[in-house]
Design a protein around this motif. Structure first.
Motif, short mmCIF file in Angstrom:
data_model
loop_
_atom_site.label_atom_id
_atom_site.label_comp_id
_atom_site.label_asym_id
_atom_site.label_seq_id
_atom_site.Cartn_x
_atom_site.Cartn_y
_atom_site.Cartn_z
N ASP A 503 0.81 -1.21 0.00
CA ASP A 503 0.00 0.00 0.00
C ASP A 503 0.84 1.27 0.00
O ASP A 503 0.31 2.38 0.10
CB ASP A 503 -0.92 0.03 1.23
N GLY A 504 2.17 1.11 -0.07
CA GLY A 504 3.04 2.28 -0.07
C GLY A 504 3.35 2.81 1.30
O GLY A 504 3.92 3.90 1.45
N ASN A 505 2.99 2.05 2.35
CA ASN A 505 3.29 2.45 3.73
C ASN A 505 4.62 1.84 4.17
O ASN A 505 5.03 0.79 3.66
CB ASN A 505 2.18 1.97 4.67
N PRO A 506 5.31 2.47 5.13
CA PRO A 506 6.54 1.88 5.65
C PRO A 506 6.33 0.46 6.13
O PRO A 506 5.35 0.17 6.84
CB PRO A 506 6.92 2.82 6.79
N SER A 507 7.21 -0.43 5.76
CA SER A 507 7.09 -1.84 6.10
C SER A 507 7.15 -2.06 7.61
O SER A 507 7.90 -1.39 8.32
CB SER A 507 8.21 -2.64 5.43
N ALA A 508 6.37 -3.04 8.09
CA ALA A 508 6.33 -3.35 9.52
C ALA A 508 7.22 -4.54 9.88
O ALA A 508 7.24 -4.98 11.04
CB ALA A 508 4.89 -3.64 9.96
N VAL A 509 7.96 -5.08 8.93
CA VAL A 509 8.87 -6.19 9.22
C VAL A 509 9.94 -5.72 10.20
O VAL A 509 10.50 -4.63 10.05
CB VAL A 509 9.53 -6.70 7.93
N THR A 510 10.20 -6.53 11.23
CA THR A 510 11.12 -6.10 12.30
C THR A 510 12.48 -6.76 12.19
O THR A 510 12.61 -7.90 11.73
CB THR A 510 10.52 -6.39 13.69
N TYR A 511 13.49 -6.04 12.66
CA TYR A 511 14.87 -6.50 12.71
C TYR A 511 15.44 -6.14 14.08
O TYR A 511 15.04 -5.15 14.68
CB TYR A 511 15.72 -5.82 11.63
N GLN A 512 16.42 -6.92 14.52
CA GLN A 512 17.07 -6.60 15.79
C GLN A 512 18.39 -5.89 15.53
O GLN A 512 19.24 -6.37 14.77
CB GLN A 512 17.32 -7.87 16.61
N CYS A 513 18.56 -4.75 16.17
CA CYS A 513 19.82 -4.02 16.07
C CYS A 513 20.88 -4.77 16.88
O CYS A 513 20.67 -5.07 18.06
CB CYS A 513 19.63 -2.61 16.62
N HIS A 514 22.01 -5.05 16.25
CA HIS A 514 23.01 -5.85 16.96
C HIS A 514 23.85 -5.01 17.93
O HIS A 514 24.65 -5.55 18.68
CB HIS A 514 23.91 -6.59 15.96
N VAL A 515 23.62 -3.69 17.96
CA VAL A 515 24.33 -2.83 18.92
C VAL A 515 23.53 -2.70 20.21
O VAL A 515 24.04 -2.96 21.30
CB VAL A 515 24.60 -1.45 18.31
N CYS A 516 22.25 -2.30 20.12
CA CYS A 516 21.44 -2.08 21.33
C CYS A 516 20.52 -3.25 21.64
O CYS A 516 19.86 -3.26 22.69
CB CYS A 516 20.62 -0.80 21.20
N ARG A 517 20.43 -4.23 20.74
CA ARG A 517 19.64 -5.45 20.96
C ARG A 517 18.15 -5.18 21.07
O ARG A 517 17.43 -5.94 21.71
CB ARG A 517 20.12 -6.20 22.21
#
Length: 564
Positions: A503-517
């Motif tokens: 739909d052109g909206n920012p994706s909601a797929v999540t990732y873990q930042c390896h610096v702040c966890r």
């Protein structure tokens, strides 16, 4: 059904989950309400109209009455009304694309500015402009509150300034939830108190309208003329940066879909550029009330809202209730808006400081910095030379907002030289983009020179026009001259998952930042240059040695992130 609980939630964030061991203060604070970063879909639970209603709740400030009165007394009612209308049109037109981008891509005005012509470090200039807006208007609102405390409680002005400043500190730290509830139930009361005396005066004494419309101003001419209109419009246009505070709410809009698009657009227009409609009405009411009480209090006191509403209430209420009611109205209004001013200003200072130093010192330090600037202005009696301050400031604010609005409307959609989706992450942007920076510096510099009569008295009233025209002309010219090459340092952020959904909206797929966890949604992360992992935008900002920042062009060493 009452919306009070949800409106409260729209300001008070839900408790952040426990941070992993070693998570620094920056992560803990910015996860409270996603300051300095993208606002994720998982946090944006509110309907479009709830967000809009909450955003408009902060427009109950009293400065508009003073601004309108000051213009009307100086230039006459006719010039004041035309000036207010001209400024409102400019603010609405320029605010629309900014509000849309804030709501569509869930980022604040600084993040929009980075990817709309200024670059990662170039937008530090505009962050300082916005921070200045917050402490100037904090000082204005605090001055109005001190006037109320003096009239109602007999406090000397210097003490009133101090009280109006210090009382905000605990509210900024602990009181956002309580304040949001206060905002909900006080807004209808505030509207009644603002409109009722106006209606009463017009109904019981129609002559007030004739005196209002025929008031000629201190120069005694009264006829509408270009110079007076532009000088008045320049003062009103100092409010053009208010769109930044509106976007602080609009970034929490839900995704735009086929099912909600009608209410989504209505909410964006109402809470975005639409704020200026109420603002213009308040300015016009300020002129009316100032003219009404002018003979009684004189031209020096007539712009003071406490005097205006005291005079209006005195015509329709018993004398014993007039001053307490007027003081209560003024004090509540100032508390509501000045918590927002202190909060937004602290974010703007923190944002700039963090990028320049790559160190997050804690937001409360800059709350105190912002309040110190505001208190200094109040103690210097800024209210007595209000129009001069706002007239000067408006040149910078106009140059900034018009530059960003032009980049979005012209460079992105017409010339297609600026990327449609704004990026804000370190590594993805050039440090400085000459498109916005040159346009802004040239527009603000020349218009300020005109304002201080460096180019002669004749051109002085035209400084706000010059700021808008130069910014709107130079922004596309610079984009064409540079062929748009300084917008993106690289086009690949090292992650396969698209930034936008279907739909052109920012994706909601999540990732873990390896610096702040911590887990972050797709638009807030980029691949790490040295690890097979991803890094969030704030950890990239505070990376002192650039260990995690992607290189200028995609290479084989750029790793792919993995969804959580």
């Amino acid at each position: 059904m009452s919306t009070e609980p949800r409106l409260a939630e729209a300001i008070e964030p839900e408790p952040a989950r426990k941070a992993a061991p070693g998570t620094d203060q920056a992560v803990k604070e910015t996860l409270e309400d996603y300051t300095l970063r993208f606002a994720p879909r998982g946090y944006r639970r509110w309907t479009p109209m709830v967000v809009a209603t909450t955003a408009l709740g902060g427009i109950a400030y009293m400065a508009d009455f003073s601004i309108g009165a000051g213009i009307g007394l100086a230039h006459g009612t006719g010039n004041a009304l035309v000036a207010i209308a001209v400024a409102a049109i400019v603010i609405f037109v320029t605010g629309f694309p900014l509000a849309y981008y804030g709501a569509r891509y869930n980022i604040d005005l600084d993040l929009i500015t980075r990817g709309s012509g200024f670059g990662y470090y170039g937008s530090v200039l505009t962050s300082v402009i916005f921070a200045s807006f917050t402490f100037i208007f904090f000082a204005l609102e605090g001055s109005i509150m001190a006037q109320g405390l003096k009239l109602g409680l007999g406090l000397p002005l210097w003490l009133g300034y101090l009280v109006s400043t210090l009382m905000v500190i605990p509210l900024v730290i602990y009181g956002m939830k309580a304040l949001s509830k206060l905002q909900v139930w006080t807004t209808p009361v505030w509207l009644v108190l603002m409109v009722a005396p106006l209606v009463y005066l017009i109904a019981t004494d129609p002559g007030t309208v004739d005196r209002f419309l025929s008031y000629a101003g201190t120069d005694g001419e009264g006829s509408v003329n270009t110079a007076s209109v532009l000088l008045g419009a320049g003062v009103c246009l100092s409010l053009i940066a208010q769109i930044g505070e509106q976007i602080d709410y609009l970034r929490f809009m839900p995704p735009k879909t086929e099912a909600n698009k009608r209410t989504w657009w209505t909410a964006v227009v109402m809470a975005g550029p639409g704020w200026v409609v109420l603002g213009a009405l308040k300015q016009a009411i300020g002129v009316f009330l100032a003219v009404y009480i002018l003979a009684e209090v004189g031209p020096t006191a007539a712009p003071e809202p406490i005097r205006q509403f005291r005079g209006a209430f005195d015509a329709m209420m018993p004398s014993w209730v007039v001053i307490p009611l007027a003081v209560a109205l003024v004090v509540i209004s100032q508390i509501k808006i000045n918590v927002t001013n202190a909060y937004s200003g602290s974010l703007a200072w923190t944002n700039s400081f963090t990028r320049v130093t790559k160190h997050y010192p804690g937001r409360m330090i800059f709350v105190l910095v912002n309040l110190a600037f505001a208190l200094a202005l109040m103690e210097a009696d800024m209210f007595s030379f209000l129009n001069d301050i706002l007239g000067f400031y408006s040149n910078c604010a106009i140059a900034w907002v018009v530059t960003v609005a032009t980049d979005i409307g012209v460079n992105k959609y017409l010339l297609k030289l600026s990327p449609l989706q704004p990026d804000f992450r370190r590594g993805m942007l050039y440090a400085v983009n000459p498109v916005g920076v040159v346009a802004f510096v040239a527009a603000s510099g020349l218009s300020i020179a005109m304002y201080f009569r460096a180019l002669g008295d004749t051109l002085q009233p035209y400084s706000p026009v010059a700021a808008a025209v130069i910014a709107s002309a130079l922004t596309p010219l610079m984009a064409v001259a540079t062929k748009g090459k300084y917008y993106l340092r690289r086009t690949d952020d090292g992650i396969d998952e698209p930034l936008l959904d279907g739909d052109g909206n920012p994706s909601a797929v999540t990732y873990q930042c390896h610096v702040c966890r911590q887990d972050f949604e797709r638009p807030d992360v980029a691949a790490c240059v040295t690890h097979d992992a991803v890094v969030c935008s704030l950890c990239l900002s505070t990376d002192k040695v650039g260990d995690h920042v992607l290189s200028a062009a995609p290479t084989a060493s750029n790793r792919k992130g993995h969804a959580a």
